[in-house]
Design a protein around this motif. Structure first.
Motif, PDB file in Angstrom:
ATOM      1  N   UNK A  45       0.690  -1.235  -0.059  1.00 30.81           N
ATOM      2  CA  UNK A  45      -0.077   0.130  -0.023  1.00 30.81           C
ATOM      3  C   UNK A  45       0.792   1.060   0.117  1.00 30.81           C
ATOM      4  N   UNK A  46       0.312   2.371  -0.528  1.00 28.95           N
ATOM      5  CA  UNK A  46       1.084   3.678  -0.753  1.00 28.95           C
ATOM      6  C   UNK A  46       1.165   4.121   0.610  1.00 28.95           C
ATOM      7  N   UNK A  47       0.225   4.061   1.552  1.00 28.59           N
ATOM      8  CA  UNK A  47       0.108   4.388   2.919  1.00 28.59           C
ATOM      9  C   UNK A  47      -0.791   3.395   3.788  1.00 28.59           C
ATOM     10  N   UNK A  48      -0.353   3.230   4.920  1.00 34.61           N
ATOM     11  CA  UNK A  48      -1.113   2.537   5.880  1.00 34.61           C
ATOM     12  C   UNK A  48      -1.443   3.146   7.006  1.00 34.61           C
ATOM     13  N   UNK A  49      -2.929   3.016   7.364  1.00 36.41           N
ATOM     14  CA  UNK A  49      -3.388   3.856   8.464  1.00 36.41           C
ATOM     15  C   UNK A  49      -3.578   2.864   9.463  1.00 36.41           C
ATOM     16  N   UNK A  50      -3.223   2.924  10.660  1.00 36.62           N
ATOM     17  CA  UNK A  50      -3.414   1.887  11.981  1.00 36.62           C
ATOM     18  C   UNK A  50      -4.371   2.637  12.765  1.00 36.62           C
ATOM     19  N   UNK A  51      -5.853   1.850  12.778  1.00 35.76           N
ATOM     20  CA  UNK A  51      -6.780   2.541  13.516  1.00 35.76           C
ATOM     21  C   UNK A  51      -6.893   1.792  14.876  1.00 35.76           C
ATOM     22  N   UNK A  52      -6.971   2.499  15.921  1.00 39.21           N
ATOM     23  CA  UNK A  52      -7.309   1.807  17.451  1.00 39.21           C
ATOM     24  C   UNK A  52      -8.258   2.747  17.912  1.00 39.21           C
TER      25      UNK A  52
END
Length: 587
Positions: free
Chosen positions: A543-550
């Protein structure tokens, strides 16, 4: 009753003229139904003064025959006007309800409202459709008939007419108590009907799990208890209604006897003639029969009132607003600047009712790039995707597509630009061909076949007995999970939308199917802007960017290399993947 008639007319829309015209024929039928009484009274008068002749008898007999014929004709016209209107009204209402539900936020369908919708469609609407028109026609007939009978009493003597008015008032008092009791119990009865529908749906949909865990006895007991409760509620409804109905019958009997006694007293004092007394003796139990019949329908009227309340309750649920006037470019690739953000979330908050789910979510997805959302289950990843597709509206902030707020874009146009592949695929009980062509109804057969080939499902489709014309079970029950997934990808490929949302599309398939699905997804994603929700490392590491959501917030962002080099949730995730653990595992 007048309010109920008004409610029905309000729901009738363009067909209200049929019902109003039916009221005219209901009045004419009432007149015709009382004509034999009037003719018989004339016969008594002529018989008593010895003026009756053979010709008079023939005229009166002809009049009675004519009245019977007119009753049949007027009843037929009334039924045709009303019954046809009932079916037309609720055919339109079902279509209107479907259109209304289509515009509802997705949250409405996850709050236990499925049973209510099913109950309204299968029970409430059917009850009104089959009962309301005939009941309204009968009501008007009874009211007109009672007015004619009261006029007859005033013709005999004003005191008899006044007594009739007083008795009608007593009927109204008893009828009000009957109505109030029935209204409360009708609402309880229809609510229990909704609970029963919920229980039946829950049992039918979960039968596989119920059998697997040997819960047939427990779940069957739960279902049986709902049936028993429905029986108890219905019996209570009748028991609570019965005393008032007996009271109405008692008023009917006593009032008839009272009028007969009053007419005898008036005759004894010389205030009326003997033929009038004979007329009263003949017709005394007919005078208040319309009122008795009117309140005999009270049960159906109150149930109908509750059905209308429940039906209107769904129609009154607030829809997602769709007054957007801004338009998206038909071709994002050529009409929108390259590398400009196609998707933007700006300080987005979202709550399911009182429960806050997302906090200050902000990110951008440039054209032809891929953003991956990762994190523990329940963290809010799917909610982000659903807000982009405007299944719900944000509580705060903005969601933009091509620089335009999704609230300002017509819903149909927004969805034309988005394709979604869900983890849980739903196929309609129809042919495979029709399930694929949903993606673009104007597609040619050659385009459907090409989409199936790109989705790596052409070979298994052609191995089926009827190929593309094979009918799949509801929800795709006759196919494997991986086969259903590839068909869903085929319709997305056929749709060819510039934005693709993948919601854990490979999370629950076996290894054999996964390779096919990955190939199908690769075909789907060529030249697209991607928002991917996934747990599998090989899906997200490019992926071009990974967002970690918590817990509803973005706690890390960056590409795979950046995130693997820093301490945090993502690096823990990669370690856990190596140990086949899940997101909730703590290192």
């Amino acid at each position: 009753m007048i309010r109920l008639i008004s409610r029905i007319l309000k729901q009738s829309g363009q067909y209200s003229w049929r019902i109003k015209l039916a009221f005219v024929f209901a009045f004419l039928k009432s007149m015709a139904s009382k004509m034999p009484m009037g003719l018989a009274f004339i016969m008594i008068i002529q018989f008593m003064d010895h003026s009756v002749t053979k010709q008079t008898c023939l005229y009166l007999a002809g009049g009675i025959l004519l009245s019977i014929i007119l009753q049949v004709v007027f009843q037929n016209i009334e039924d045709r006007l009303q019954s046809a209107a009932g079916f037309m009204i609720f055919a339109d209402k079902r279509m209107e309800l479907g259109n209304h539900l289509r515009k509802m936020p997705m949250g409405y369908f996850t709050e236990g409202n499925i049973g209510k919708i099913s109950s309204v469609l299968s029970s409430d609407m059917v009850f009104i459709e089959e009962n309301c028109m005939t009941v309204i026609g009968d009501m008007m007939n009874y009211i007109f008939s009672e007015c004619i009978m009261i006029a007859f009493l005033f013709f005999l003597h004003p005191l008899l007419g006044a007594a009739g008015i007083i008795i009608i008032m007593i009927y109204l008092i008893v009828g009000k108590g009957l109505k109030n009791e029935a209204l409360v119990d009708s609402a309880e009865r229809q609510e229990q009907s909704e609970k029963l529908t919920d229980a039946v749906l829950d049992f039918a949909e979960g039968i596989g799990i119920i059998k697997t865990y040997n819960l047939l006895g427990e779940k069957s007991k739960e279902l049986s208890n709902n049936f028993k409760q429905m029986c108890h509620t219905s019996l209570h409804f009748e028991e609570a209604h019965a005393p008032w109905q007996r009271g109405a019958n008692l008023v009917f009997g006593l009032s008839s006897a009272l009028l007969l006694g009053l007419s005898l007293l008036l005759y004894k004092t010389g205030m009326i003639k003997v033929e009038f007394v004979i007329g009263m003796i003949l017709f005394t139990f007919d005078i208040f029969a319309p009122m008795k019949a009117l309140y005999g329908n009270a049960t159906r009227l109150t149930v109908m009132n509750s059905c209308l309340d429940r039906m209107e309750g769904i129609f009154n649920e607030e829809e997602l607003q769709d007054q957007g006037q801004l338009h998206l470019p038909k071709n994002i690739e050529t009409q929108y600047g390259k590398r400009l953000p196609v998707i933007q979330f700006k300080n987005v908050d979202f709550a399911y009712g009182e429960k806050q789910v997302l906090y200050n979510i902000s990110f951008e997805v440039p054209q032809n790039s891929m953003i991956a959302l990762v994190g523990a289950s329940g963290g809010g990843k799917s909610t982000v995707a659903n807000l982009l597709a405007r299944f719900w509206d944000v509580s705060k902030g903005e969601v933009l597509v091509c620089g335009k707020n999704v609230k300002d874009i017509p819903l149909t146009e927004l969805m034309d630009h988005i394709s979604m592949v869900f983890q849980r695929v739903y196929l309609f009980q129809d042919t495979i061909y029709n399930n694929i062509i949903i993606g673009r109804p104007d597609a040619t057969e050659a385009e459907v076949v090409e989409a199936a080939k790109k989705a790596r499902c052409y070979d298994f489709i052609m191995s089926l007995p009827d190929g593309f014309q094979t009918v799949v079970g509801e929800g795709g029950a006759s196919l494997s999970g991986g086969e259903c997934q590839r068909i869903s990808i085929a319709r997305c490929i056929l749709k060819d939308a510039p934005i693709v949302i993948l919601d854990e599309a490979t999370a629950s398939v076996d290894a054999d199917n996964e390779s096919y699905i990955q190939e199908a997804i690769s075909e789907l994603c060529k030249g697209k802007t991607l928002l991917v929700i996934a747990h599998r490392l090989n899906t997200i590491q490019n992926a071009d960017e990974i967002l970690v959501i918590s817990d509803g917030a973005i706690v890390q962002k960056g590409n795979h290399k950046k995130l693997i080099d820093e301490e945090g949730i993502y690096r823990n995730f990669v370690r856990m993947r190596q140990c086949s653990k899940g997101w909730n595992y703590q290192v």
